[in-house]
Scaffold this motif. Sequence first.
Motif, PDB file in Angstrom:
ATOM      1  N   THR A  59       0.831  -1.205   0.000  1.00  0.00           N
ATOM      2  CA  THR A  59       0.000   0.000   0.000  1.00  0.00           C
ATOM      3  C   THR A  59       0.865   1.255   0.000  1.00  0.00           C
ATOM      4  O   THR A  59       0.620   2.197  -0.770  1.00  0.00           O
ATOM      5  CB  THR A  59      -0.926   0.014   1.234  1.00  0.00           C
ATOM      6  OG1 THR A  59      -1.705  -1.177   1.266  1.00  0.00           O
ATOM      7  CG2 THR A  59      -1.854   1.222   1.198  1.00  0.00           C
ATOM      8  N   SER A  62       2.673   1.708  -3.391  1.00  0.00           N
ATOM      9  CA  SER A  62       1.735   2.193  -4.399  1.00  0.00           C
ATOM     10  C   SER A  62       1.394   3.671  -4.181  1.00  0.00           C
ATOM     11  O   SER A  62       1.270   4.434  -5.146  1.00  0.00           O
ATOM     12  CB  SER A  62       0.459   1.351  -4.356  1.00  0.00           C
ATOM     13  OG  SER A  62      -0.476   1.791  -5.313  1.00  0.00           O
ATOM     14  N   THR A  63       1.275   4.057  -2.934  1.00  0.00           N
ATOM     15  CA  THR A  63       0.981   5.457  -2.610  1.00  0.00           C
ATOM     16  C   THR A  63       2.120   6.365  -3.046  1.00  0.00           C
ATOM     17  O   THR A  63       1.900   7.428  -3.656  1.00  0.00           O
ATOM     18  CB  THR A  63       0.749   5.617  -1.095  1.00  0.00           C
ATOM     19  OG1 THR A  63      -0.353   4.800  -0.687  1.00  0.00           O
ATOM     20  CG2 THR A  63       0.454   7.067  -0.746  1.00  0.00           C
ATOM     21  N   THR A  66       2.272   6.724  -6.827  1.00  0.00           N
ATOM     22  CA  THR A  66       1.193   7.584  -7.300  1.00  0.00           C
ATOM     23  C   THR A  66       1.504   9.050  -7.045  1.00  0.00           C
ATOM     24  O   THR A  66       1.214   9.915  -7.881  1.00  0.00           O
ATOM     25  CB  THR A  66      -0.133   7.204  -6.598  1.00  0.00           C
ATOM     26  OG1 THR A  66      -0.419   5.828  -6.836  1.00  0.00           O
ATOM     27  CG2 THR A  66      -1.283   8.045  -7.128  1.00  0.00           C
ATOM     28  N   GLN A 107      -5.658   0.394  -3.374  1.00  0.00           N
ATOM     29  CA  GLN A 107      -5.922   1.365  -2.320  1.00  0.00           C
ATOM     30  C   GLN A 107      -4.784   2.370  -2.197  1.00  0.00           C
ATOM     31  O   GLN A 107      -4.997   3.543  -1.874  1.00  0.00           O
ATOM     32  CB  GLN A 107      -6.111   0.648  -0.981  1.00  0.00           C
ATOM     33  CG  GLN A 107      -6.576   1.551   0.148  1.00  0.00           C
ATOM     34  CD  GLN A 107      -7.921   2.188  -0.118  1.00  0.00           C
ATOM     35  OE1 GLN A 107      -8.951   1.512  -0.084  1.00  0.00           O
ATOM     36  NE2 GLN A 107      -7.949   3.471  -0.401  1.00  0.00           N
ATOM     37  N   GLY A 108      -3.563   1.930  -2.471  1.00  0.00           N
ATOM     38  CA  GLY A 108      -2.425   2.834  -2.445  1.00  0.00           C
ATOM     39  C   GLY A 108      -2.544   3.940  -3.486  1.00  0.00           C
ATOM     40  O   GLY A 108      -2.179   5.096  -3.234  1.00  0.00           O
ATOM     41  N   LEU A 111      -5.038   6.371  -2.123  1.00  0.00           N
ATOM     42  CA  LEU A 111      -4.423   7.149  -1.043  1.00  0.00           C
ATOM     43  C   LEU A 111      -3.449   8.189  -1.589  1.00  0.00           C
ATOM     44  O   LEU A 111      -3.384   9.317  -1.089  1.00  0.00           O
ATOM     45  CB  LEU A 111      -3.685   6.211  -0.086  1.00  0.00           C
ATOM     46  CG  LEU A 111      -4.488   5.548   1.024  1.00  0.00           C
ATOM     47  CD1 LEU A 111      -3.558   4.752   1.928  1.00  0.00           C
ATOM     48  CD2 LEU A 111      -5.261   6.553   1.827  1.00  0.00           C
ATOM     49  N   GLY A 112      -2.677   7.796  -2.595  1.00  0.00           N
ATOM     50  CA  GLY A 112      -1.719   8.724  -3.181  1.00  0.00           C
ATOM     51  C   GLY A 112      -2.412   9.934  -3.776  1.00  0.00           C
ATOM     52  O   GLY A 112      -1.955  11.079  -3.608  1.00  0.00           O
ATOM     53  N   THR A 115      -3.891  12.055  -0.906  1.00  0.00           N
ATOM     54  CA  THR A 115      -2.812  12.754  -0.203  1.00  0.00           C
ATOM     55  C   THR A 115      -2.285  13.923  -1.020  1.00  0.00           C
ATOM     56  O   THR A 115      -1.999  14.996  -0.477  1.00  0.00           O
ATOM     57  CB  THR A 115      -1.664  11.771   0.106  1.00  0.00           C
ATOM     58  OG1 THR A 115      -2.166  10.696   0.920  1.00  0.00           O
ATOM     59  CG2 THR A 115      -0.530  12.478   0.839  1.00  0.00           C
ATOM     60  N   VAL A 240      -6.138   2.382   6.624  1.00  0.00           N
ATOM     61  CA  VAL A 240      -6.443   3.316   5.534  1.00  0.00           C
ATOM     62  C   VAL A 240      -7.632   4.188   5.910  1.00  0.00           C
ATOM     63  O   VAL A 240      -7.621   5.402   5.693  1.00  0.00           O
ATOM     64  CB  VAL A 240      -6.726   2.537   4.230  1.00  0.00           C
ATOM     65  CG1 VAL A 240      -7.333   3.458   3.176  1.00  0.00           C
ATOM     66  CG2 VAL A 240      -5.454   1.899   3.712  1.00  0.00           C
ATOM     67  N   THR A 244      -7.355   8.209   6.365  1.00  0.00           N
ATOM     68  CA  THR A 244      -8.172   9.075   5.523  1.00  0.00           C
ATOM     69  C   THR A 244      -9.008  10.045   6.354  1.00  0.00           C
ATOM     70  O   THR A 244      -9.114  11.237   6.027  1.00  0.00           O
ATOM     71  CB  THR A 244      -9.102   8.233   4.625  1.00  0.00           C
ATOM     72  OG1 THR A 244      -8.320   7.335   3.837  1.00  0.00           O
ATOM     73  CG2 THR A 244      -9.914   9.120   3.704  1.00  0.00           C
TER      74      THR A 244
END
Length: 255
Positions: A59, A62-63, A66, A107-108, A111-112, A115, A240, A244
């Motif tokens: 996660t 990936s974030t 992104t 999901q990452g 989230l990216g 964020t 997560v 968030t």
Amino acid sequence: MRTTTNPPIRSLLSSTPAASAKPGKAAPARHPAYRQIGRGRGMTTDDVVTKTAAVLASTVASTVVTLQVGSWVPVTVALPVALGLAVYLTFRPRDSAVLALLYAVAQGVVLGTTTRVSETVAPGVAMQAVIATISVFVVVLAVYKLRLVRLTTRRVKWFIVVLVGFLLTVLVDVLLGSVVGVDLGLRDIGVMGVLFSLLSICLAAFSFLLSFAAADRMIRDGVPASWAWYLAFGLVMTLVWLYTEILWLLTSARL
């Protein structure tokens, strides 16, 4: 009376403090909720820790990617994938490493993107949210380990009722906003929005308690080690959710 199809929660609802194994006695038989979920080596704490670390690392990676890419295209694919897997695995638990890691990556991406938007509005807020999320997790883990909160069957049932009501409220808010253009004010920058976010944070924190208790119960019941992937998915999904909500709360406070 069965109140849920989720094996860990069903196990918690049907367990009592007296059912725990005592030193010197044989380990308890596998709980009925797990009779049909496979065979294999029994799960250990190390299994839960390593699988959770793998899902969380996926996660985070990936974030970060992104954030570096800065494109809106990936999130249009990742968002429905993440939501779909979250709903599917919540109601149809699976001991699948592929599904857990796929959820983590999707999901990452979400989230990216979230964020990046928050950092544009309030620079530095992401790091504050990360620190706050870790702090809440550590505090809840300490509360569980020190047995400061006792997870009785009644409390677990009440939590499920409140959580279902919360999710239905969110669903109604989304439907009203998208179909008839009515806003309930749940995400407004004001008293209603703050209270709703605080409720979300409290629910996420209590969810950690249930996850910790479910992990202990599954280890005692001799559940196959592959189901650590499912526990990892649940823990990361709650992390997560918590991040968030804290990110939104901190960002709105800066506006």
